[in-house]
Every structure is written in structure tokens, then in C-alpha cells.
Design an enzyme around this catalytic site. Sequence first.
Site, PDB file in Angstrom:
ATOM      1  N   ASP A   1       6.321   2.026   6.845  1.00 24.97           N
ATOM      2  CA  ASP A   1       5.071   1.301   6.622  1.00 24.97           C
ATOM      3  C   ASP A   1       4.182   2.201   5.758  1.00 24.97           C
ATOM      4  OD1 ASP A   1       2.631  -0.022   6.780  1.00 24.97           O
ATOM      5  OD2 ASP A   1       2.313   0.433   8.895  1.00 24.97           O
TER       6      ASP A   1
ATOM      7  N   HIS B   1       0.831  -1.210   0.000  1.00 24.31           N
ATOM      8  CA  HIS B   1       0.000   0.000   0.000  1.00 24.31           C
ATOM      9  C   HIS B   1       0.862   1.255   0.000  1.00 24.31           C
ATOM     10  CE1 HIS B   1       0.430   0.928   4.392  1.00 24.31           C
ATOM     11  NE2 HIS B   1       0.523  -0.378   4.512  1.00 24.31           N
TER      12      HIS B   1
ATOM     13  N   ASP C   1       4.459  -6.107   3.613  1.00 22.80           N
ATOM     14  CA  ASP C   1       4.203  -5.067   4.605  1.00 22.80           C
ATOM     15  C   ASP C   1       5.237  -5.198   5.716  1.00 22.80           C
ATOM     16  OD1 ASP C   1       2.881  -2.979   6.037  1.00 22.80           O
ATOM     17  OD2 ASP C   1       0.974  -3.626   5.211  1.00 22.80           O
TER      18      ASP C   1
ATOM     19  N   HIS D   1       4.535   2.401  13.368  1.00 19.10           N
ATOM     20  CA  HIS D   1       3.619   3.536  13.477  1.00 19.10           C
ATOM     21  C   HIS D   1       4.171   4.644  14.366  1.00 19.10           C
ATOM     22  CE1 HIS D   1      -0.383   1.659  11.899  1.00 19.10           C
ATOM     23  NE2 HIS D   1       0.655   1.385  11.111  1.00 19.10           N
TER      24      HIS D   1
ATOM     25  N   GLU E   1      -5.069   1.226   2.895  1.00 17.36           N
ATOM     26  CA  GLU E   1      -4.842   0.105   3.810  1.00 17.36           C
ATOM     27  C   GLU E   1      -4.841   0.559   5.259  1.00 17.36           C
ATOM     28  OE1 GLU E   1      -2.747  -2.736   6.342  1.00 17.36           O
ATOM     29  OE2 GLU E   1      -2.151  -0.660   5.893  1.00 17.36           O
ATOM     30  N   GLU E   2      -4.329   1.746   5.531  1.00 15.69           N
ATOM     31  CA  GLU E   2      -4.208   2.208   6.917  1.00 15.69           C
ATOM     32  C   GLU E   2      -5.551   2.433   7.597  1.00 15.69           C
ATOM     33  OE1 GLU E   2      -1.748   2.027   8.658  1.00 15.69           O
ATOM     34  OE2 GLU E   2       0.067   2.252   7.453  1.00 15.69           O
TER      35      GLU E   2
END
Length: 401
Positions: free
Chosen positions: A189, A72, A244, A324, A223-224
Site C-alpha cells: 500500500d 499514491h 489502492d 498496514h 495520502e497516508e
Amino acid sequence: MTRLRIDVEYLTDTLRKLLETPSPTGYTDSIVRWVSAELERLGLDVELTRRGAIRAIRPGKEKRGARAIVSHVDTLGAQVKFLKDNGRLALVPIGNWSARFAEGARATVFTEKGTYRGTILPLKASGHTFNEEIDAHPIGWEYVEMRVDALARSTPDLARLGIDVGDIIAIDPLPEFLDNGFIVSRHLDNKAGVAVMLAALKAMQQEKVKTPVDIHWLFTIAEEVGVGASSVLKHEVASMITVDNGTTAPGQNSNEFGVTISMADQTGPFDYHLTKKLVDLCRSNEILFQKDVFRYYRSDSASAIEAGADVRTALITFGVDASHGYERIHVHALRSLSELITAYAASTVAIKRDFEETGSPKGFTKQPVSKAQQTLSPNVRASQLDLEKKRRAAKEPEPAK
């Protein structure tokens, strides 16, 4: 076919360029255009869904039973919740990330009139004013605000600038590429996953690799927030590998070196046969790997299955520390993932029954069953039948279940 040599300089340069292009979920047009242009430069035709998910098909010997590889392009971010009386912005997160990591971040707010720079600050930011209260202040999105670097001391000032509720905010990545191979940045990410896929494709194009089935190179844009690959798969696709990040933390088996193969995430186990194939490819190609299980994690694979796609799914990851947040990875993992993708794309098709969406039980897959279970099962069934006959003869009531 054995693994291909990966151009690591291309991989890291591509990652730099991806990180330079802001792409919080909901504001991904620029990154979609960049990735599309790179795919075309590498020799593939590109098609976009209405909202901008990317599909580029590299033809193989068969269209049926196609393989998809997906990552993504969207990242975490924030959004304006409302305009505050003090001329600052209340925020809500885009994606699931802590306000702890937002504090002190430099950011850009995108408005209809252009962009403004600013800083996300705790409500009590000055030690000279609040003394020890700055360390006792709660953590949460309701306790931070964005200070815009423009003349804005009130709500009308913000409105005059053109800032409005719902405007999207991109967080600066602040990347560092260290000489020892470590890479530290926000948004690895999944900008790193995108770079991994492009590096693998470049190697395959240079070597003119032939594949048994079409390979669909997919890049999703949401995607998030849980949408991911829900609407980008074609019916020809029989299996999908998601690229990922894997979380390196206490209690996890992920590693910043080699490939981390996820056996399950919060949505359940990944496909047994596809995952085993990836493990076997790592072993036969001498690619360092480890397995892990993620309890609080979902990916493009989950969104595809939940949307009704009947495909085998697997998840291969690069180990990332502090996911994250300010994330850290190593180039060794990125190279290893690219190598595995090249080996997988060219590997023979083991389950040819998957060429069709449905079929008879003939040719259906088999999972190992222990010899002990195979031996005991008939005896257990016989004893159960014998017991049932005795109960009926004695007219005994069935035991409560």
C-alpha cells in the site's frame, strides 16, 4: 476495445524498484524523481506540483471530460518524538498503523547529517532481563523506542550524531516475491498501485491506444495522512479512478485474486455511474471481480472531493491481507487491475454532459427506479391530497411530525 496484454515481468520488476526506494509521507522526493523518470521513459511529459505530486497527461481526442487515474507513492513511517536519556528515540507514527507491527522492524532515520540504521524495539525487549514481563508489556507507540546503530548512550550522544526531533524514519519493506505469485512485504500500500498504473500505461503506449479523452496519470505524495489528491486535479477532469488496496479480512468481500471494486468507504458511496461502468467493463472483458464496502478506509478520492473537486470518483483495489502490517497480495490482482485500467481508458464516453462543469437538467444521468415505485407514487400522492382535504374540511389539527 478489449483489455490489453500486461507485461507481468515489468509490473513485478517495477514493484521491486519502488519498494527499494524509501518514501514515508514527508520524505518522498526520491520516489517522485524515480516515478517521473519512468513516466518520461514511457513517453509522457511530466509536471510536478510545488510539493511534488505528479501529473502526466496522455492526450486523447478531447481535453474536456478528461479521465484521471491516481495512486499514491507515499507510505507509512515514523518520526522522532524526542531524544531519550538512554540514547534511544521516542517515536510517533506517520499514518495510521499499529506499534504491534513496528516492534522488531529495521529502519532508517534521515537526519541533516546523513542516515543511521536502527531497530524499533519494545521498552522491555530482553527475556533474559524481564522474563515473562516481555509478554505482558502493553502495545502502543509510547511503549516502543528506536535503538540507533551508533554510539549513542545519552541524549547528548544522539545530538552529537545530528539526530533531532522531527527526523523522519523509513521502515524496511522486507519484500518476498514467491514463485506461486504471492508477494509479501510492507508498503504494498500503495507501491503496488503505482506499479499497476505504470504497467497499464506501458501496454497502452506499446499498442498505441487512442482514447476519447485525455488521460491524466496522477501520483500523490501524502495520502497516508489524508491529503492525497486534494491539489493535483485540473478542471478538465470529469472522473477519477483511484487505485489502492482492498482489505481481505473476516467480514469483507475483497479477494487477493481479480479486481475488488469498492462500492463505498467511510466517506460514503462512490459514484453510481462510474462504478457501474467499471463493473460492466469487467464483465465484458472477462476480468474476475468482486465488490466490497470499507468502513474504516479513505483514499485519494475522498481527499479530492473534500477539497472541492466536482468529479465522479471510483475506487478499484487489489486485495491485501494484513493491510498496514506485513501485507500479502497476489500478482493476479495486479495484472487484473492493469487490464481494467486499459479497458477503461479506451472506452467510449457515456456521459458527454460531463464535458462541461455545469449544465441544464437536459442530458443529466438517470438511476433505475423500480416499476412498483413508479406505479404507486401517483396513487400515494393522490391519497395524501385526499386526506389533507378531509382534515381541512373537518378542521382537524395536523398530526405531530
